[in-house]
Design a protein around this motif. Structure first.
Motif, PDB file in Angstrom:
ATOM      1  N   CYS A  85      39.886-110.463  61.888  1.00  0.00           N
ATOM      2  CA  CYS A  85      40.055-109.706  63.016  1.00  0.00           C
ATOM      3  C   CYS A  85      41.609-109.654  62.965  1.00  0.00           C
ATOM      4  CB  CYS A  85      39.577-110.587  64.300  1.00  0.00           C
ATOM      5  SG  CYS A  85      37.669-110.635  64.221  1.00  0.00           S
ATOM      6  N   ALA A  86      41.990-108.404  63.490  1.00  0.00           N
ATOM      7  CA  ALA A  86      43.575-108.281  63.633  1.00  0.00           C
ATOM      8  C   ALA A  86      44.163-109.212  64.771  1.00  0.00           C
ATOM      9  CB  ALA A  86      43.853-106.778  63.959  1.00  0.00           C
ATOM     10  N   ALA A  87      45.183-109.379  64.815  1.00  0.00           N
ATOM     11  CA  ALA A  87      46.066-109.784  65.890  1.00  0.00           C
ATOM     12  C   ALA A  87      45.733-109.174  67.018  1.00  0.00           C
ATOM     13  CB  ALA A  87      47.528-110.131  65.632  1.00  0.00           C
ATOM     14  N   GLY A  88      45.498-109.972  68.101  1.00  0.00           N
ATOM     15  CA  GLY A  88      45.050-109.240  69.623  1.00  0.00           C
ATOM     16  C   GLY A  88      43.392-109.006  69.574  1.00  0.00           C
ATOM     17  N   ARG A  89      42.796-109.353  68.484  1.00  0.00           N
ATOM     18  CA  ARG A  89      41.426-109.376  68.710  1.00  0.00           C
ATOM     19  C   ARG A  89      40.793-110.770  68.044  1.00  0.00           C
ATOM     20  NH1 ARG A  89      38.299-104.663  66.040  1.00  0.00           N
ATOM     21  NH2 ARG A  89      37.239-104.692  68.108  1.00  0.00           N
ATOM     22  N   CYS A 115      41.201-108.919  72.756  1.00  0.00           N
ATOM     23  CA  CYS A 115      41.405-110.002  73.777  1.00  0.00           C
ATOM     24  C   CYS A 115      41.938-109.174  74.957  1.00  0.00           C
ATOM     25  CB  CYS A 115      42.735-110.727  73.141  1.00  0.00           C
ATOM     26  SG  CYS A 115      42.491-111.959  71.724  1.00  0.00           S
ATOM     27  N   LEU A 116      41.271-109.528  76.118  1.00  0.00           N
ATOM     28  CA  LEU A 116      41.452-108.723  77.563  1.00  0.00           C
ATOM     29  C   LEU A 116      42.921-109.336  78.062  1.00  0.00           C
ATOM     30  CD1 LEU A 116      37.859-109.016  78.664  1.00  0.00           C
ATOM     31  CD2 LEU A 116      39.089-107.350  77.378  1.00  0.00           C
ATOM     32  N   ALA A 117      43.650-108.513  78.960  1.00  0.00           N
ATOM     33  CA  ALA A 117      44.547-108.980  79.739  1.00  0.00           C
ATOM     34  C   ALA A 117      44.627-110.184  80.128  1.00  0.00           C
ATOM     35  CB  ALA A 117      44.747-107.875  80.919  1.00  0.00           C
ATOM     36  N   GLY A 118      45.885-111.087  80.036  1.00  0.00           N
ATOM     37  CA  GLY A 118      45.881-112.434  80.568  1.00  0.00           C
ATOM     38  C   GLY A 118      45.704-113.210  79.124  1.00  0.00           C
TER      39      GLY A 118
END
Length: 173
Positions: A71-75, A88-91
């Protein structure tokens, strides 16, 4: 795994790559489902191997662990045998590819966007950011910011007797 569909066979046939059979007396092999793979024909495993945390695959009858893509960074893919990466959701954030679970922003930091790779400092001495914050929160009247440093305040605290609070700062009377 092995299986045999013919009557009076001397031995059962090996399952082909991407398939397995772990139960005795079966006539056919079973395809690996999405999130799983089988890269051995001589395996005695009863189930296909799972993609590890941080990796996912939507391929059916997968024959290689390389079908499980990071999974890419941020996921993230927080569990084994994931069929897709989730944002990944806000926070929260993931800093690098292949991370299992999204990480909540630490107290004193926030992230207002989905798919984040880091969190930002609260950035304002008159604001605070609790763990998992999606934005900096202004300190209420009669309170002061505490924890962290001037740019990473973590909480607000009511002003105690003998003090007054002005612009999120506690001052003695």
């Amino acid at each position: 795994g092995r299986a045999s569909a013919a009557i009076a066979e001397d031995e059962c046939a090996q399952c082909t790559l991407g398939r397995t059979q772990g139960s005795l007396g079966q006539t056919d092999c079973v395809d690996c489902t999405a999130g799983r793979f089988m890269n051995e024909t001589e395996s005695e495993e009863s189930v296909c191997y799972a993609c590890p945390e941080g990796r996912a695959s939507n391929a059916l009858v997968a024959t290689s662990p390389s079908t499980c893509t990071a999974c890419a960074a941020g996921r993230s893919a927080p569990s084994e045998a994931s069929t897709a990466c989730t944002d990944c959701l806000a926070g929260s954030y993931t800093p690098v590819d292949g991370t299992g679970s999204c990480i909540q922003c630490e107290a004193g930091r926030f992230q207002g966007d989905d798919l984040a790779t880091s969190c930002e400092a609260c950035g304002e001495p008159r604001a605070y950011c609790p763990e998992g914050a999606t934005e900096a929160i202004a300190v209420d009247d009669g309170h002061y910011a505490s924890g962290g440093d001037a740019l990473t305040r973590e909480a607000q605290v009511p002003c105690e007797p003998g003090y007054y609070c002005l612009s999120a700062t506690r001052l003695p009377c």
